[in-house]
Write a protein that holds these residues in place. Sequence first.
Motif, PDB file in Angstrom:
ATOM      1  N   GLY A 268     -73.496  40.661  37.640  1.00 43.14           N
ATOM      2  CA  GLY A 268     -72.840  39.209  38.309  1.00 43.14           C
ATOM      3  C   GLY A 268     -73.040  38.262  39.341  1.00 43.14           C
ATOM      4  O   GLY A 268     -72.816  37.439  39.634  1.00 43.14           O
ATOM      5  N   ARG A 269     -74.352  38.941  40.003  1.00 44.10           N
ATOM      6  CA  ARG A 269     -74.536  38.630  41.836  1.00 44.10           C
ATOM      7  C   ARG A 269     -75.027  37.247  40.909  1.00 44.10           C
ATOM      8  O   ARG A 269     -75.188  35.915  41.622  1.00 44.10           O
ATOM      9  CB  ARG A 269     -75.251  38.728  42.394  1.00 44.10           C
ATOM     10  N   PRO A 347     -61.976  38.578  36.455  1.00 42.97           N
ATOM     11  CA  PRO A 347     -63.036  37.257  35.376  1.00 42.97           C
ATOM     12  C   PRO A 347     -63.789  36.741  37.068  1.00 42.97           C
ATOM     13  O   PRO A 347     -63.555  35.757  37.329  1.00 42.97           O
ATOM     14  CB  PRO A 347     -61.381  35.839  36.182  1.00 42.97           C
ATOM     15  N   TRP A 348     -64.582  37.972  36.687  1.00 41.96           N
ATOM     16  CA  TRP A 348     -65.986  37.901  37.711  1.00 41.96           C
ATOM     17  C   TRP A 348     -66.213  36.498  37.438  1.00 41.96           C
ATOM     18  O   TRP A 348     -67.322  35.956  38.380  1.00 41.96           O
ATOM     19  CB  TRP A 348     -66.777  39.076  37.296  1.00 41.96           C
ATOM     20  N   GLN A 349     -67.121  35.655  36.166  1.00 46.71           N
ATOM     21  CA  GLN A 349     -67.764  34.712  36.037  1.00 46.71           C
ATOM     22  C   GLN A 349     -66.804  33.841  36.794  1.00 46.71           C
ATOM     23  O   GLN A 349     -67.767  33.041  37.748  1.00 46.71           O
ATOM     24  CB  GLN A 349     -67.806  34.255  35.230  1.00 46.71           C
ATOM     25  N   GLU A 350     -66.205  33.217  36.785  1.00 38.03           N
ATOM     26  CA  GLU A 350     -65.049  32.002  37.428  1.00 38.03           C
ATOM     27  C   GLU A 350     -64.957  32.769  38.376  1.00 38.03           C
ATOM     28  O   GLU A 350     -65.238  31.335  39.852  1.00 38.03           O
ATOM     29  CB  GLU A 350     -63.063  32.003  37.342  1.00 38.03           C
ATOM     30  N   ARG A 353     -68.747  31.522  40.354  1.00 39.49           N
ATOM     31  CA  ARG A 353     -69.217  30.152  39.860  1.00 39.49           C
ATOM     32  C   ARG A 353     -68.166  29.509  41.076  1.00 39.49           C
ATOM     33  O   ARG A 353     -69.240  28.102  41.774  1.00 39.49           O
ATOM     34  CB  ARG A 353     -68.397  29.810  38.706  1.00 39.49           C
ATOM     35  N   HIS A 354     -66.877  30.111  41.788  1.00 39.09           N
ATOM     36  CA  HIS A 354     -66.451  29.052  42.200  1.00 39.09           C
ATOM     37  C   HIS A 354     -67.059  29.537  43.837  1.00 39.09           C
ATOM     38  O   HIS A 354     -67.072  28.780  44.475  1.00 39.09           O
ATOM     39  CB  HIS A 354     -64.862  30.310  42.807  1.00 39.09           C
ATOM     40  N   ILE A 355     -67.938  31.407  43.946  1.00 35.62           N
ATOM     41  CA  ILE A 355     -68.241  31.265  45.698  1.00 35.62           C
ATOM     42  C   ILE A 355     -69.627  29.917  45.612  1.00 35.62           C
ATOM     43  O   ILE A 355     -69.498  29.665  46.592  1.00 35.62           O
ATOM     44  CB  ILE A 355     -69.060  33.042  45.236  1.00 35.62           C
ATOM     45  N   GLU A 356     -69.751  29.842  44.175  1.00 33.99           N
ATOM     46  CA  GLU A 356     -71.178  28.805  44.247  1.00 33.99           C
ATOM     47  C   GLU A 356     -71.054  28.080  44.543  1.00 33.99           C
ATOM     48  O   GLU A 356     -71.755  26.996  45.991  1.00 33.99           O
ATOM     49  CB  GLU A 356     -71.930  29.045  43.186  1.00 33.99           C
ATOM     50  N   ASP A 357     -69.858  27.163  44.213  1.00 33.43           N
ATOM     51  CA  ASP A 357     -69.439  25.488  44.683  1.00 33.43           C
ATOM     52  C   ASP A 357     -69.294  25.720  46.315  1.00 33.43           C
ATOM     53  O   ASP A 357     -69.553  24.782  46.474  1.00 33.43           O
ATOM     54  CB  ASP A 357     -67.871  25.792  44.149  1.00 33.43           C
ATOM     55  N   VAL A 420     -64.789  39.372  44.908  1.00 34.49           N
ATOM     56  CA  VAL A 420     -63.457  39.538  45.320  1.00 34.49           C
ATOM     57  C   VAL A 420     -62.588  38.768  46.679  1.00 34.49           C
ATOM     58  O   VAL A 420     -61.494  38.659  46.941  1.00 34.49           O
ATOM     59  CB  VAL A 420     -62.295  41.386  45.441  1.00 34.49           C
ATOM     60  N   ILE A 421     -63.765  38.022  47.777  1.00 37.15           N
ATOM     61  CA  ILE A 421     -63.251  37.190  48.655  1.00 37.15           C
ATOM     62  C   ILE A 421     -62.387  36.087  48.325  1.00 37.15           C
ATOM     63  O   ILE A 421     -62.559  35.045  47.299  1.00 37.15           O
ATOM     64  CB  ILE A 421     -64.730  36.781  49.501  1.00 37.15           C
ATOM     65  N   GLU A 422     -61.888  35.984  48.944  1.00 36.03           N
ATOM     66  CA  GLU A 422     -60.310  34.750  48.918  1.00 36.03           C
ATOM     67  C   GLU A 422     -61.125  33.468  49.383  1.00 36.03           C
ATOM     68  O   GLU A 422     -61.918  33.002  50.503  1.00 36.03           O
ATOM     69  CB  GLU A 422     -58.756  34.729  49.675  1.00 36.03           C
TER      70      GLU A 422
END
Length: 445
Positions: A268-269, A347-350, A353-357, A420-422
Motif C-alpha cells: 500500500g505505500r 480504509p488504507w487506500q483513503e 491518498r489522504h497522506i499524499e494530499d 494510521v497517522i492522524e
Amino acid sequence: MRFFGSYKLCSMHNITIDHLLQLDQQQVWHPYASMTQSPPVYLVESAQGVRLKLADGRELIDGMSSWWSVIHGYNHPRLNQAIRQQLDKTAHVMFGGLSHEPAIRLAEKLVELTPAALQQVFFSDSGSVAVEVALKMAIQYWHAQGQPQKNKMLTIRSGYHGDTFAAMSVCDPVTGMHELFTDVLTPQFFADAPQCRFDETWDESDIQSMQQLLQSHHGEIAAVIMEPIVQGAGGMRFYSPHYLRRARELCDEYDVLLILDEIATNFGRTGKLFACEHAAVTPDIMCLGKALTGGYMTLAATLTTDRVSQGICNAKPGVFMHGPTFMANPLACSVALASIDLLLASPWQEQVRHIEDQLKQLLAPTLAYDHVADMRVLGGIGVIETQRPVKMQEITTAFVNAGIWVRPFGKLVYLMPPFVIEDIDLTLLTNGLVKVLADESLLMT
Ligand SMILES: *Cc1c(COP(=O)(O)O)cnc(C)c1O
C-alpha cells in the motif's frame, strides 16, 4: 477503531540510561555507523501508535515507519495478539520436511493478493535474502533450460536491493553505498535510471539504454531486476509506469526474466497494494519484505510463476538450492497474516491518498527555500531533495528537538509515516520538518 493504551512514563533512571548508552557506544554496531566516532543514538523505551517514547521521557512522532515497515503503528493489540497466540503453540520449527498452518495460510494469501501468475512462495528472513533467492531462481531457471551462460543481471541505476553480496552487485554502483566493494562484486549490466517522472508524459528515449543493453547482451542476461515505480534507498525517485511496462515488453522480447523488488513499496505505500499495479505489470519473480509483518518481525518472501518453478524443478538437480534455518518462522508468518488482514479491513487506500494530499500541501513551503532542489510525493512517501547533503548529526538533533523522528541520507530528507497517522500528528510532523529545513546551516557547505 484506533487503540490508545496506557504506558508507563519513564521507567528508567538517568543513571541506567547513561550506562546503557555508554555500553551501546562501546559495543553495539548500528547500521552504516562508526564504532569510533559514534554519533548519539536515542534510547527507545516503548512505542505506541505513531509515537516513539524515549527513555528520557521525550516523545517523537515517527516519520519513518521504522524504514517502511510499521504501517499500522507501534504496539498494535491485534498484532500483539497474533504473536501471543502463536507463541503458545510454537515459536519456531524447522521448515525442512515440516510445515505449519501460518506459513501455508500466508502463502495462500500472498498468492491471492499478488498478480495472478505468481503462484509459488519461498520464505526467507530478510529483504536482502529474498533478493538473493530471486537472483538464484533466475540463474537456476536458465541453467535448467540448458542456457547456463544466461547468468548475469541487468538493472537500472539509482536502485537499491540490499546489503548482501549479490544484492550489492545490483545496487547503484555509486549511490548504492557499496562502491568500495566494486572489485569483489559480480559485474552486472546497468541501464540509465529512468528520467521520466511518475506524472510526466512518456518519452520513448527513456528506455533506450535498457533496450540497447538487452539487444547486445540478452544471451548472457538471466533477469532484469528493478524496484517498481519507486527507487528507494538509491535515490527516492518515482518513475513513469510506462517505463515499467516497456521493461516488461523488452524482457519478453529478449527472453529475459523480470524480477520486481517490491520490498519497500509493498502493502500500500505507493497507493496501490503493490507498486507494479500502477503499470499493470506481472513480474516473473517478486520480492516482498519490510511491511510484510507490519514491522513486527523480520520476514521476506520471493514469489514466482509456474513457468519458473517448474522450469527449475523439471531439470537437474530437480530442487531449488536454498534453505534458510529460520525459513517461514511461525511467529513471523502469524503476525504477517494478522497485519495483512488488518490492512485489508482498513480504509488504507483513503488513508494513503489522504497522506499524499496532506504531504503535497504541507511540504510545499520548503520549495521556497533556495537550498531545496526538489519536493516530490507519491502515496505515503514525501521526499525533499536538498541542494547539498545534510549534516547528519546536527539535523538529527534538530529533528529530535522538534519532537519528530526523521532519518535523512545525503541530500534526501523524506517521510513515510504509518498509514494510521492522524491529521494533527501529520501536521506536527511536517511543520517540524519544514521548520528544521529552513535552517540552511544544517546542510554541508
Ligand atoms: C530494504 C530493501 C531491501 C533489503 O531488505 P533488508 O530487509 O534490509 O535486507 C531490498 N530491496 C529494497 C527495495 C529495499 O528497500
